[in-house]
Design a protein around this motif. Sequence first.
Motif, short mmCIF file in Angstrom:
data_model
loop_
_atom_site.label_atom_id
_atom_site.label_comp_id
_atom_site.label_asym_id
_atom_site.label_seq_id
_atom_site.Cartn_x
_atom_site.Cartn_y
_atom_site.Cartn_z
N ASN A 260 0.80 -1.08 -0.05
CA ASN A 260 0.07 -0.18 0.03
C ASN A 260 0.91 1.29 -0.06
O ASN A 260 1.89 1.26 0.54
CB ASN A 260 -0.90 0.20 1.41
N GLU A 261 0.28 2.35 -0.89
CA GLU A 261 1.09 3.47 -0.80
C GLU A 261 0.30 4.71 -0.39
O GLU A 261 -0.90 4.73 -0.30
CB GLU A 261 1.55 3.78 -2.07
N GLN A 262 0.70 5.64 0.57
CA GLN A 262 0.17 6.76 1.27
C GLN A 262 1.15 8.08 1.13
O GLN A 262 2.27 7.69 1.27
CB GLN A 262 0.07 6.35 2.65
N GLN A 263 0.46 9.20 0.88
CA GLN A 263 1.38 10.29 0.94
C GLN A 263 0.94 11.07 2.07
O GLN A 263 -0.12 11.14 2.59
CB GLN A 263 0.92 11.16 -0.30
N ILE A 264 1.89 11.72 2.61
CA ILE A 264 1.82 12.62 3.45
C ILE A 264 2.55 13.71 3.54
O ILE A 264 3.61 14.08 2.76
CB ILE A 264 2.25 11.98 4.80
N ILE A 265 1.93 15.21 3.85
CA ILE A 265 2.71 16.21 3.95
C ILE A 265 3.64 16.60 4.94
O ILE A 265 3.18 16.49 6.17
CB ILE A 265 1.61 17.45 3.53
N ILE A 266 4.65 17.09 4.84
CA ILE A 266 5.72 17.51 6.06
C ILE A 266 5.90 19.24 5.84
O ILE A 266 5.72 19.77 4.73
CB ILE A 266 6.91 16.86 5.98
N GLY A 267 6.21 19.87 6.84
CA GLY A 267 6.48 21.36 6.55
C GLY A 267 5.09 22.07 6.96
O GLY A 267 5.07 23.16 7.01
N GLU A 268 4.13 21.36 7.34
CA GLU A 268 2.95 21.92 7.90
C GLU A 268 2.54 21.95 9.42
O GLU A 268 2.40 20.77 9.60
CB GLU A 268 1.86 21.24 7.05
N LYS A 269 2.67 22.94 10.11
CA LYS A 269 2.78 22.86 11.54
C LYS A 269 1.27 22.11 11.78
O LYS A 269 1.18 21.19 12.86
CB LYS A 269 2.79 24.35 11.97
N ARG A 270 0.22 22.49 11.41
CA ARG A 270 -1.24 21.79 11.77
C ARG A 270 -0.90 20.17 11.85
O ARG A 270 -1.22 19.44 12.74
CB ARG A 270 -2.28 22.34 10.99
N ILE A 271 -0.55 19.85 10.45
CA ILE A 271 -0.43 18.31 10.34
C ILE A 271 0.52 17.78 11.26
O ILE A 271 0.39 16.82 11.80
CB ILE A 271 -0.18 18.02 8.87
N ALA A 272 1.67 18.53 11.47
CA ALA A 272 2.71 17.88 11.99
C ALA A 272 2.22 17.81 13.52
O ALA A 272 2.61 16.58 14.06
CB ALA A 272 3.90 18.60 12.07
N SER A 273 1.68 18.84 14.06
CA SER A 273 1.04 18.63 15.46
C SER A 273 0.05 17.61 15.65
O SER A 273 0.09 16.92 16.66
CB SER A 273 0.37 19.86 15.76
N GLN A 274 -1.11 17.37 14.73
CA GLN A 274 -1.89 16.53 14.80
C GLN A 274 -1.31 15.03 14.77
O GLN A 274 -1.48 14.06 15.49
CB GLN A 274 -2.94 16.73 13.73
N TYR A 275 -0.33 14.96 13.86
CA TYR A 275 0.37 13.54 13.54
C TYR A 275 1.13 13.22 15.18
O TYR A 275 0.93 12.21 15.57
CB TYR A 275 1.55 13.77 12.40
#
Length: 319
Positions: A260-275
């Motif tokens: 399976n393949e998944q994409q994730i965004i880095i460098g975005e504070k909201r996403i990083a915090s939620q992660y």
Amino acid sequence: MHVTQNVSQWLDNHHSDGVNLQIKELLYYRTKASLLNLSLRRPAQANLSGGYLAKTKGRGMEFDEARHYQPGDDIRAIDWRVTARTGKTHTKIYREEKERPVFVLADLSSSMHFGTQLLFKSVQVAHLTALIAWAAHKRGDRIGGLVFNQTEHKEFKPFSRQKAVLSLLNGLTKLHTPHDVRPNQVPFSDACARLRRLAHPGSLVFIISDFANLNDAAQQHLAHLSRHCEVTAYPISDPFEHALPQSHYQQMLSLTDGQNEQQIIIGEKRIASQYQIEHEQRFNTINEQLKHCRANVVPISCAISLEQQLAKRSSEKAV
């Protein structure tokens, strides 16, 4: 998390590439057995002789206390110094030594074949298993275990000879298949059930895994195991599983488990915090579940050498 400095040099010194596994890198830990303290935390229960001190009183190797002489006591055990000092006859009481077999459950299943900085989690599992085995051998304890990957498992009955250590280490190299990413066919709960049958009461049990598949059935087996054995759980994790890599600008990363393949965004504070919050909750849940099973929980990172982590814990305990 701190990353081991000069990764390439460390890997060369340890005969490892961080991904594959060979026997030579496991033999390295024979000289590092002193990093682990296998001393007793709970009363020994095995009716065997060996290197662990039990709470039962008897003629053994370790002096426990002096008490008033009682009819039937062995006169050879009279403590003449205490008798002379107190004016009353005292006898020496010794703490009997007992052996406890050491068992290791080593998880080499597909979720363990992941790492971003120093080692795959599966390789760190093998290194820690080797360290435990050599530490047990140094004490003269019997060492056995169960090694499993996503398709098969191998059991090792406990023996005290060096041959038992080498057999376990060879089993690790044979079942370590980092390029086999098929879905797990050997459930973690089944491995725990097998370990429960293998480990006799009074055994010292080490479970090394990421506990990604710690379901209710596995918890029941571990809880039952902890009633009769001393269980230590080593949750192995990678820094990427705790927080996303830092980046000064947003970018898309593609991740895959081989199927399976998944994409994730880095460098975005909201996403990083939620992660980070979500994954912290996940690891806290695993730790609480293990503690509920009465296991001693010792988290281990695959991004830092065992020498660094264990030496740091020893120094913290000494303070």
